[in-house]
Motif scaffolding. Sequence first.
Motif, mmCIF file in Angstrom:
data_model
loop_
_atom_site.group_PDB
_atom_site.id
_atom_site.type_symbol
_atom_site.label_atom_id
_atom_site.label_comp_id
_atom_site.label_asym_id
_atom_site.label_seq_id
_atom_site.Cartn_x
_atom_site.Cartn_y
_atom_site.Cartn_z
ATOM 1 N N LEU A 56 0.840 -1.191 0.000
ATOM 2 C CA LEU A 56 0.000 0.000 0.000
ATOM 3 C C LEU A 56 0.879 1.245 0.000
ATOM 4 O O LEU A 56 1.713 1.422 0.889
ATOM 5 C CB LEU A 56 -0.908 -0.010 1.233
ATOM 6 C CG LEU A 56 -1.827 1.185 1.434
ATOM 7 C CD1 LEU A 56 -2.800 1.336 0.277
ATOM 8 C CD2 LEU A 56 -2.594 1.033 2.756
ATOM 9 N N ASP A 57 0.683 2.112 -0.983
ATOM 10 C CA ASP A 57 1.502 3.326 -1.095
ATOM 11 C C ASP A 57 0.815 4.565 -0.545
ATOM 12 O O ASP A 57 1.481 5.469 -0.037
ATOM 13 C CB ASP A 57 1.853 3.567 -2.569
ATOM 14 C CG ASP A 57 2.683 2.445 -3.151
ATOM 15 O OD1 ASP A 57 3.896 2.425 -2.899
ATOM 16 O OD2 ASP A 57 2.111 1.569 -3.823
ATOM 17 N N ILE A 58 -0.501 4.622 -0.668
ATOM 18 C CA ILE A 58 -1.250 5.797 -0.217
ATOM 19 C C ILE A 58 -2.509 5.334 0.510
ATOM 20 O O ILE A 58 -3.311 4.569 -0.041
ATOM 21 C CB ILE A 58 -1.676 6.692 -1.409
ATOM 22 C CG1 ILE A 58 -0.460 7.204 -2.167
ATOM 23 C CG2 ILE A 58 -2.544 7.851 -0.929
ATOM 24 C CD1 ILE A 58 -0.800 7.832 -3.518
ATOM 25 N N LEU A 59 -2.669 5.793 1.745
ATOM 26 C CA LEU A 59 -3.918 5.591 2.476
ATOM 27 C C LEU A 59 -4.520 6.961 2.719
ATOM 28 O O LEU A 59 -3.944 7.772 3.437
ATOM 29 C CB LEU A 59 -3.675 4.882 3.809
ATOM 30 C CG LEU A 59 -4.896 4.762 4.730
ATOM 31 C CD1 LEU A 59 -6.020 3.982 4.054
ATOM 32 C CD2 LEU A 59 -4.510 4.112 6.061
ATOM 33 N N MET A 60 -5.650 7.228 2.089
ATOM 34 C CA MET A 60 -6.311 8.519 2.241
ATOM 35 C C MET A 60 -7.551 8.344 3.118
ATOM 36 O O MET A 60 -8.587 7.831 2.679
ATOM 37 C CB MET A 60 -6.697 9.102 0.880
ATOM 38 C CG MET A 60 -7.240 10.514 0.970
ATOM 39 S SD MET A 60 -7.586 11.243 -0.655
ATOM 40 C CE MET A 60 -5.920 11.528 -1.274
ATOM 41 N N ASN A 61 -7.431 8.766 4.362
ATOM 42 C CA ASN A 61 -8.528 8.677 5.322
ATOM 43 C C ASN A 61 -9.431 9.889 5.138
ATOM 44 O O ASN A 61 -9.275 10.926 5.791
ATOM 45 C CB ASN A 61 -7.963 8.608 6.742
ATOM 46 C CG ASN A 61 -7.250 7.299 7.012
ATOM 47 O OD1 ASN A 61 -7.672 6.245 6.552
ATOM 48 N ND2 ASN A 61 -6.150 7.350 7.756
ATOM 49 N N ASN A 62 -10.386 9.745 4.240
ATOM 50 C CA ASN A 62 -11.194 10.862 3.768
ATOM 51 C C ASN A 62 -12.626 10.864 4.302
ATOM 52 O O ASN A 62 -13.218 11.919 4.506
ATOM 53 C CB ASN A 62 -11.220 10.821 2.232
ATOM 54 C CG ASN A 62 -12.313 11.655 1.634
ATOM 55 O OD1 ASN A 62 -12.171 12.861 1.443
ATOM 56 N ND2 ASN A 62 -13.453 11.028 1.328
ATOM 57 N N ALA A 63 -13.208 9.688 4.524
ATOM 58 C CA ALA A 63 -14.631 9.585 4.853
ATOM 59 C C ALA A 63 -14.967 10.298 6.154
ATOM 60 O O ALA A 63 -14.151 10.366 7.079
ATOM 61 C CB ALA A 63 -15.033 8.118 4.951
ATOM 62 N N ALA A 64 -16.196 10.820 6.225
ATOM 63 C CA ALA A 64 -16.640 11.488 7.447
ATOM 64 C C ALA A 64 -18.156 11.546 7.505
ATOM 65 O O ALA A 64 -18.829 11.668 6.483
ATOM 66 C CB ALA A 64 -16.072 12.905 7.533
ATOM 67 N N ILE A 65 -18.670 11.437 8.719
ATOM 68 C CA ILE A 65 -20.076 11.706 9.000
ATOM 69 C C ILE A 65 -20.166 13.176 9.385
ATOM 70 O O ILE A 65 -19.379 13.663 10.199
ATOM 71 C CB ILE A 65 -20.586 10.826 10.154
ATOM 72 C CG1 ILE A 65 -20.583 9.351 9.745
ATOM 73 C CG2 ILE A 65 -21.983 11.263 10.594
ATOM 74 C CD1 ILE A 65 -21.610 8.982 8.717
#
Length: 312
Positions: free
Chosen positions: A96-105
């Motif tokens: 895994l090169d990029i983990l984008m923690n984007n989700a939100a409530i």
Amino acid sequence: MFFGGYSFEQVPNLTGKVAIVTGANAGLGRASAMELARKGAHVILACRTESKALPIVEEIKKETGNANVEFMELDLSSIKSVERFSKRFLERGIELDILMNNAAILMPPTFTLSVDQIEMQLATNHIGHFLLTLSLIPAFPKDRTSRIVNVSSRSHQLFAPKCGFDLENYNNPETYNPWVAYGQSKVANILFTQELQARLEAAGYDKIYVNALNPGAVATDGAKQNPLMSSVKTFFFNLIAVPQTKGALTQIYVATSPDIETKNYRGQYFDPVTRLSTPSAPASDKELAKKLWELSVKLIRERGYDAEWVIS
């Protein structure tokens, strides 16, 4: 597309790179997944609902000509779902090169608990991403650099409690305020970024760069349709909100730009567009970051799950 001295044309070729984007079926996640795929990355849309995600997968494939785009089910409000997603990804044996923690409530009007009995915004915006990130550490390559991107918000300055994160009342329905709870979860994103980077470096993981950002006011459906947005607020929001593509630019920059490595940006916070900035004082509190880390681990372990890889 060019904004504030940085453009998507400057994003490097990502062929051979693997990226996970949470909440990628809409808004900033969708825009980010599109740009990563356009540059050749193998993109995994980590989303809760298959019926919503699959059409976006096909749209991205058609728009970019990149066939390496796929959906994997992930409900960040459920510890069990995060565990299942992480196990499935690790079993594939790919790096895994990029983990984008984007989700939100975004600001439920009434106090709502997740399936794990944690306030829904905290469960989704912080705890789910916290566990996901720690569980996926074994997938990051050891012979080249990689990125973890945590999408926060200016709400961490506008709406969070004065203390930054209320360690006593985060799960109290009697003190619940949707704006404050959202702001608090965005403070948590930044505190997690700083503490994770410090622990990674202490453990010898010097090739992982962790940074947080505020994408700015972005014209996503979630923001415009939120029931707390009155017609007056919506009117003014629409005046200042930028298109989703522009909103995604800062997180694409943090996820891909060579600047991150050449300027050694670690545990930093960026404002739009791609501007190195300073978060609020509570969001920079190292002691609070440690306490939040301990609370996060405690909440996860109390619910019967212990990540295989947790930085002590």
